[in-house]
Each structure stands twice: as structure tokens, then as C-alpha cells.
Design a protein around this motif. Sequence first.
Motif, PDB file in Angstrom:
ATOM      1  N   ILE A  13       0.864  -1.192   0.000  1.00  0.00           N
ATOM      2  CA  ILE A  13       0.000   0.000   0.000  1.00  0.00           C
ATOM      3  C   ILE A  13       0.896   1.237   0.000  1.00  0.00           C
ATOM      4  CG2 ILE A  13      -1.694   1.311   1.349  1.00  0.00           C
ATOM      5  CD1 ILE A  13      -2.726  -1.367   2.394  1.00  0.00           C
ATOM      6  N   ASP A  14       0.539   2.218  -0.790  1.00  0.00           N
ATOM      7  CA  ASP A  14       1.297   3.474  -0.944  1.00  0.00           C
ATOM      8  C   ASP A  14       2.673   3.264  -1.565  1.00  0.00           C
ATOM      9  OD1 ASP A  14      -0.695   5.141  -0.046  1.00  0.00           O
ATOM     10  OD2 ASP A  14       0.022   5.164   2.024  1.00  0.00           O
ATOM     11  N   ARG A  21       3.888  -4.439  -8.937  1.00  0.00           N
ATOM     12  CA  ARG A  21       3.974  -5.460  -9.980  1.00  0.00           C
ATOM     13  C   ARG A  21       5.186  -6.375  -9.786  1.00  0.00           C
ATOM     14  NH1 ARG A  21       1.784  -2.887 -15.632  1.00  0.00           N
ATOM     15  NH2 ARG A  21      -0.207  -2.192 -14.789  1.00  0.00           N
ATOM     16  N   THR A  22       6.272  -5.838  -9.264  1.00  0.00           N
ATOM     17  CA  THR A  22       7.453  -6.660  -8.997  1.00  0.00           C
ATOM     18  C   THR A  22       7.156  -7.679  -7.908  1.00  0.00           C
ATOM     19  OG1 THR A  22       8.912  -4.845  -9.646  1.00  0.00           O
ATOM     20  CG2 THR A  22       9.887  -6.611  -8.346  1.00  0.00           C
ATOM     21  N   ILE A  23       6.488  -7.252  -6.846  1.00  0.00           N
ATOM     22  CA  ILE A  23       6.088  -8.175  -5.776  1.00  0.00           C
ATOM     23  C   ILE A  23       5.179  -9.263  -6.337  1.00  0.00           C
ATOM     24  CG2 ILE A  23       4.662  -8.364  -3.685  1.00  0.00           C
ATOM     25  CD1 ILE A  23       7.353  -7.275  -2.996  1.00  0.00           C
ATOM     26  N   LYS A  30       0.618 -11.553  -0.062  1.00  0.00           N
ATOM     27  CA  LYS A  30       0.300 -10.758   1.117  1.00  0.00           C
ATOM     28  C   LYS A  30       1.451 -10.850   2.114  1.00  0.00           C
ATOM     29  CE  LYS A  30      -2.422 -14.566   2.978  1.00  0.00           C
ATOM     30  NZ  LYS A  30      -3.721 -14.963   3.512  1.00  0.00           N
ATOM     31  N   ILE A  31       1.371 -10.079   3.181  1.00  0.00           N
ATOM     32  CA  ILE A  31       2.425 -10.054   4.185  1.00  0.00           C
ATOM     33  C   ILE A  31       2.594 -11.439   4.801  1.00  0.00           C
ATOM     34  CG2 ILE A  31       3.115  -9.046   6.396  1.00  0.00           C
ATOM     35  CD1 ILE A  31       1.727  -6.483   5.555  1.00  0.00           C
ATOM     36  N   ASN A  32       3.837 -11.827   5.041  1.00  0.00           N
ATOM     37  CA  ASN A  32       4.261 -13.119   5.598  1.00  0.00           C
ATOM     38  C   ASN A  32       4.079 -14.282   4.633  1.00  0.00           C
ATOM     39  OD1 ASN A  32       5.187 -12.079   8.042  1.00  0.00           O
ATOM     40  ND2 ASN A  32       3.133 -12.138   8.913  1.00  0.00           N
ATOM     41  N   HIS A  33       3.750 -14.013   3.371  1.00  0.00           N
ATOM     42  CA  HIS A  33       3.687 -15.060   2.358  1.00  0.00           C
ATOM     43  C   HIS A  33       5.106 -15.297   1.848  1.00  0.00           C
ATOM     44  CE1 HIS A  33       2.633 -16.578  -1.816  1.00  0.00           C
ATOM     45  NE2 HIS A  33       2.160 -17.492  -0.990  1.00  0.00           N
TER      46      HIS A  33
END
Length: 59
Positions: A13-14, A21-23, A30-33
Motif C-alpha cells: 500500500i502506498d 507489480r514486482t512483488i 500478502k504479508i508473511n507469504h
Amino acid sequence: MAKIKITQIKSVIDRSERQKRTIEALGLKKINHSVEVEATPAIIGMVRKVNHLVAIETI
């Protein structure tokens, strides 16, 4: 090639659309994935662009 484990530790976010897109291209949702991928030059380059959002471990 060696394998690395990439874990998303911060939110997208932000962040710029390019970082989001890189992520997504790394396979993170999502977080902790976490994902395990081959340590190719392309993957390493993507990780460097978002290194403030992820944690990296060698396997």
C-alpha cells in the motif's frame, strides 16, 4: 542454481505501481507469504528493487 526463500514483510500500500507489480511477479500475495525460487540474475534483480519490502534467505 541456488534456491532462495523470499518473504514479504511489508505492505505494498502506498508503493509505486512498479513495486507492486514486482512483488506480484515474484509470486508474493500478502504479508508473511513466502516463495522458494531459483536465484537467477532476473530474480535477484527484482529482489533488489523491492528489498525494503521483503526478507531473503538462502536455502
